[in-house]
Structure formats: structure tokens, C-alpha cells
Motif scaffolding. Structure first.
Motif, PDB file in Angstrom:
ATOM      1  N   LYS A  69       0.938  -0.897  -0.343  1.00 41.55           N
ATOM      2  CA  LYS A  69       0.018  -0.097  -0.202  1.00 41.55           C
ATOM      3  C   LYS A  69       0.730   1.275  -0.223  1.00 41.55           C
ATOM      4  N   ILE A  70       0.329   2.685  -0.333  1.00 41.43           N
ATOM      5  CA  ILE A  70       0.790   3.405  -1.002  1.00 41.43           C
ATOM      6  C   ILE A  70       0.024   4.582   0.499  1.00 41.43           C
ATOM      7  N   VAL A  71       1.769   5.580   0.328  1.00 40.33           N
ATOM      8  CA  VAL A  71       0.987   7.418   0.840  1.00 40.33           C
ATOM      9  C   VAL A  71       1.423   8.087  -0.069  1.00 40.33           C
ATOM     10  N   LEU A  72       0.181   9.189  -0.249  1.00 38.84           N
ATOM     11  CA  LEU A  72       0.861   9.961  -1.316  1.00 38.84           C
ATOM     12  C   LEU A  72       0.892  11.688  -1.012  1.00 38.84           C
ATOM     13  N   ALA A  78       0.151  11.787  -6.474  1.00 41.17           N
ATOM     14  CA  ALA A  78      -0.739  12.040  -6.219  1.00 41.17           C
ATOM     15  C   ALA A  78      -1.973  12.198  -7.315  1.00 41.17           C
ATOM     16  N   ALA A  79      -1.803  13.403  -7.803  1.00 46.78           N
ATOM     17  CA  ALA A  79      -2.298  13.287  -9.217  1.00 46.78           C
ATOM     18  C   ALA A  79      -3.034  12.721 -10.473  1.00 46.78           C
ATOM     19  N   TYR A  80      -1.767  11.857 -10.554  1.00 44.89           N
ATOM     20  CA  TYR A  80      -2.091  10.946 -11.119  1.00 44.89           C
ATOM     21  C   TYR A  80      -2.503   9.389 -11.064  1.00 44.89           C
ATOM     22  N   GLU A  86      -8.205   3.252 -10.437  1.00 46.27           N
ATOM     23  CA  GLU A  86      -8.006   1.573 -10.904  1.00 46.27           C
ATOM     24  C   GLU A  86      -6.518   1.925  -9.725  1.00 46.27           C
ATOM     25  N   TYR A  87      -5.660   2.843  -9.365  1.00 46.97           N
ATOM     26  CA  TYR A  87      -5.035   2.604  -8.477  1.00 46.97           C
ATOM     27  C   TYR A  87      -5.415   3.145  -6.686  1.00 46.97           C
ATOM     28  N   GLN A  88      -6.455   3.677  -6.567  1.00 46.35           N
ATOM     29  CA  GLN A  88      -6.866   3.860  -5.121  1.00 46.35           C
ATOM     30  C   GLN A  88      -7.177   3.100  -4.682  1.00 46.35           C
ATOM     31  N   ASP A  89      -7.044   2.241  -5.151  1.00 45.11           N
ATOM     32  CA  ASP A  89      -7.029   0.722  -3.369  1.00 45.11           C
ATOM     33  C   ASP A  89      -5.875   1.021  -3.104  1.00 45.11           C
ATOM     34  N   LEU A  90      -4.738   1.369  -3.219  1.00 44.59           N
ATOM     35  CA  LEU A  90      -3.249   0.800  -3.023  1.00 44.59           C
ATOM     36  C   LEU A  90      -3.784   2.403  -2.365  1.00 44.59           C
ATOM     37  N   VAL A  91      -4.267   3.389  -2.287  1.00 43.86           N
ATOM     38  CA  VAL A  91      -4.021   4.315  -1.435  1.00 43.86           C
ATOM     39  C   VAL A  91      -4.311   4.347   0.201  1.00 43.86           C
ATOM     40  N   VAL A  92      -3.254   4.591   1.276  1.00 45.76           N
ATOM     41  CA  VAL A  92      -3.963   4.532   2.679  1.00 45.76           C
ATOM     42  C   VAL A  92      -3.749   6.363   3.494  1.00 45.76           C
ATOM     43  N   GLU A  93      -4.835   6.702   3.537  1.00 50.56           N
ATOM     44  CA  GLU A  93      -4.792   8.079   3.695  1.00 50.56           C
ATOM     45  C   GLU A  93      -4.223   8.425   5.422  1.00 50.56           C
ATOM     46  N   ARG A  94      -3.477   9.283   5.131  1.00 53.34           N
ATOM     47  CA  ARG A  94      -2.723   9.571   6.670  1.00 53.34           C
ATOM     48  C   ARG A  94      -3.138  10.734   7.310  1.00 53.34           C
TER      49      ARG A  94
END
Length: 94
Positions: A69-72, A78-80, A86-94
Motif C-alpha cells: 500500500k502507498i501514501v501519497l 497524487a494527481a496521477y 484504478e490505483y486508488q485502492d492502493l492508497v492509505v490516507e494518513r
């Protein structure tokens, strides 16, 4: 144009090579088991040619394949991801 995107863990970045030369990178840190994208840089000679998008897509595909998982924190990444949902499921909000 021959393009290769590879993770370089020693330098903590995904690098994009175009015809064997470094054309850019997406830097990251590893925090709490997450990849934190901090900065993306594309050589001016390759800007406006889709190299940044190729780098982002390939890096995110590799992250997905590894089950991470990633943090942007990087505005470019983030803009990409905002444009490519299709990549939003990789994002973890902090």
C-alpha cells in the motif's frame, strides 16, 4: 524508444530508463510497512512525452503486484492516482 521502469531499493526510488539512460524517478520512503511517495522528477528532455505517466503506472503496477500500500506525499503521484482511479485502492490516507 525503449523504456524500462525498475525499483531501486538501495536509492529508495523507482527509476525510468529510456534507451538505457535515466530519464526520471519517483522517490519513496518506507514507513510502517507503507511506501510513501515523496517526490517525482523527470529529466527536462523527457517532459511532455508521457514519460512521467509511464513511470507512475509501472511503479504503481509493481506496488500492486507486491501487495503493498502507498501514501501519497508527492503531488505528481497524487494527481496521477486522482486521474487514474484504478490505483486508488492502493492508497492509505494518513
Amino acid at each position: 524508444m525503449n523504456v524500462l521502469v525498475a525499483d531501486n531499493p538501495a536509492r529508495r526510488r523507482f527509476e525510468i530508463l529510456v534507451d538505457g539512460g535515466l530519464a526520471g524517478f519517483a522517490a519513496y520512503l518506507v514507513r510502517d510497512g507503507l511506501l510513501v511517495f515523496t517526490h517525482t522528477e523527470i529529466d527536462p528532455a523527457f517532459q511532455g512525452k508521457g514519460v512521467g505517466a509511464q513511470l507512475a503506472a509501472a511503479a504503481l503496477d509493481q506496488v500492486r503486484e507486491r501487495g503493498e500500500k502507498i501514501v501519497l506525499e508527492c503531488p505528481f503521484m497524487a494527481a496521477y492516482v486522482q486521474r487514474h482511479t484504478e490505483y486508488q485502492d492502493l492508497v492509505v490516507e494518513r
